[in-house]
Design a protein around this motif. Structure first.
Motif, PDB file in Angstrom:
ATOM      1  N   GLU A 218      31.176  45.251  34.870  1.00  0.00           N
ATOM      2  CA  GLU A 218      32.604  44.976  35.072  1.00  0.00           C
ATOM      3  C   GLU A 218      32.845  43.813  36.036  1.00  0.00           C
ATOM      4  N   THR A 245      29.555  52.188  34.335  1.00  0.00           N
ATOM      5  CA  THR A 245      30.753  51.372  34.519  1.00  0.00           C
ATOM      6  C   THR A 245      31.948  52.302  34.686  1.00  0.00           C
ATOM      7  N   HIS A 265      36.652  43.210  39.868  1.00  0.00           N
ATOM      8  CA  HIS A 265      36.450  43.660  38.486  1.00  0.00           C
ATOM      9  C   HIS A 265      37.179  42.731  37.517  1.00  0.00           C
ATOM     10  N   GLU A 268      37.924  46.790  32.954  1.00  0.00           N
ATOM     11  CA  GLU A 268      37.480  48.181  33.015  1.00  0.00           C
ATOM     12  C   GLU A 268      37.751  48.789  31.655  1.00  0.00           C
TER      13      GLU A 268
END
Length: 467
Positions: A218, A245, A265, A268
């Motif tokens: 990520e 993740t 990140h 996601e």
């Protein structure tokens, strides 16, 4: 795996409101167990749009603890009270008693913390598959590597991270301790840290049995993510790959999380997105994959899945010699920032030191037993009593070992001779050396021996003078 904790609130105000809206509270509590906050709004205000927004006053707790925000339930309760004729202002959040404005949240606290659960997951895999060479991609502060260095099956550990400074802060924890030199392990262990990107290929990453990528993908840019499968599954091609993740479906339970759990990140994924990506990789590179995770959701919310989702990839077919060598670059692109080679009995230098210490120690015990026996014939009652209680257990063991005349220790003048054959009969010495010939080779020139080299020799003249 988690426990519920209540943050402080005004007990008096809560009791007052609870008494006032007893029937409403009970009805809403039962409804909240079955539906979401927004569903309750729709239920209590049919045809009316609910303008409630997530309360973002809570600090970001990331993946280590999560919370179910019931501030929304309070607001919904106040708006719902209108149905039962309770006086309410237009903006219900302004009608709350100021003491009741204190945060009232139910927090899901993972125990042990989520990162430790991820590490334990990897450790359990290591215990199951017994890999000898393990690489951690995105190793950061080296915490996982530190834990894995105690696994006796592992002989090579490697870490890779794009940030060298983070590794350098903690890499000292991977260095051998003084006790490792004094008591070398029977296994060999080499730990290396590399600075580089998972989007680049380097021959130093070939030949690993297990590769871990915990909370890594990520953080990758789109261009890096596209190269990642070819580097890890095509080039490195380890027997097992573990990828974890965040599960974005769990983010609804995280207070303060509006988009992603961490500022760095890039994305996601939901469970479906991650599984689709993983299954395509498995298909392209001949791996099987199983999905699991850590961080259990609250009871009744199992459909949202684990807080951290994990894919375990296992290569279907062993690599052939040709596939290992084909298209493998010889140019190194990673920079090595740390390397530690642990002392091991597989290294003859450390083996020799260990054997010498054990031989001298064993010979000293045998010599002491022999001299104690000689003192039994002394007229000194005190010394006789002392000799009778000395080394009794060892004497019994030695008498069982000495079955041949040439294995008996003896005294000649001021010198004590302890046959090497007797010393080699002790289990630890035999385990260290393997053969009698190797014992003789390792101690040659390092221990004082008899003229024919068959016994360890001690001069007791100086000892008698000291006594």
């Amino acid at each position: 795996m988690f426990s519920f904790l209540l943050s402080p609130c005004s007990y008096a105000a809560a009791c007052s409101l609870r008494h006032k809206f007893a029937s409403v509270w009970k009805r809403l509590h039962e409804t909240l167990q079955k539906t979401s906050i927004l569903d309750v709004c729709a239920l209590t205000h049919p045809g009316r749009h609910c303008k409630w927004q997530h309360n973002s006053a809570f600090p970001l707790c990331g993946v280590e603890s999560t919370a179910l925000d019931t501030a929304a339930a309070r607001r919904t309760c106040m708006r719902s009270a209108e149905i039962f004729g309770v006086q309410c202002k237009k903006h219900c959040q302004n009608t709350m008693d100021k003491n009741f404005q204190e945060e009232f949240t139910q927090i899901i606290k993972f125990e042990p913390p989520l990162y430790k659960q991820r590490y334990q997951f990897v450790k359990d895999l290591v215990e199951k598959y017994k890999p000898k060479k393990v690489a951690d991609l995105g190793c950061a502060d080296c915490s996982l590597l530190w834990m894995l260095k105690f696994c006796r099956c592992i002989e090579v550990l490697a870490g890779l991270d794009i940030c060298a400074n983070i590794m350098k802060e903690k890499m000292h924890t991977l260095s051998p301790l003084p006790v490792d030199y004094f008591q070398p392990s029977e296994r060999s262990l080499t730990v290396t840290l590399h600075h580089g990107s998972v989007a680049h290929k380097d021959p130093c990453m070939l030949g690993f049995d297990l590769v871990t990528c915990l909370e890594l993908i990520e953080h990758l840019e789109e261009s890096e993510l596209k190269k990642f499968p070819e580097v890890v599954f095509g080039f490195m091609a380890p027997r097992i790959v573990v990828i974890s993740t965040p599960n974005c479906e769990f983010n609804a339970l995280l207070p303060g999380v509006k988009l992603y759990r961490h500022p760095d990140h890039k994305f996601e994924w939901s469970q479906a997105q991650f599984q689709s990506w993983a299954l395509e990789i498995a298909r392209c590179y001949d791996y099987s994959v199983e999905f699991t995770g850590v961080g259990q959701p609250p009871t009744g919310m199992e459909k949202i899945g684990f807080c951290t989702q994990i894919g375990v990839f296992v290569r279907k077919y062993p690599q052939t010699g040709e596939s290992v060598q084909s298209e493998k670059p010889t140019e190194a692109v990673y920079k090595t920032v740390f390397k530690a080679v642990y002392p091991s009995l597989k290294d003859e230098k450390y083996l020799q030191n260990a054997v010498i210490r054990e031989v001298v120690f064993t010979a000293q015990i045998i010599k002491h037993r022999l001299m104690s026996k000689r003192e039994e014939y002394s007229d000194d009652p005190e010394r006789k009593s002392r000799s009778q209680s000395s080394m009794d257990c060892f004497s019994d063991y030695l008498e069982k070992l000495v079955v041949e005349k040439n294995m008996e220790p003896f005294v000649s003048g001021n010198e004590v001779y302890v046959p090497l054959a007797t010393i080699f009969s002790f289990p630890k010495v035999k385990r260290l050396c393997g053969t009698f010939e190797k014992l003789c080779k390792l101690i040659a020139g390092k221990v004082t021996l008899s003229s024919d080299g068959s016994a360890v020799m001690f001069n007791i003249e100086h000892e008698n003078e000291e006594n």
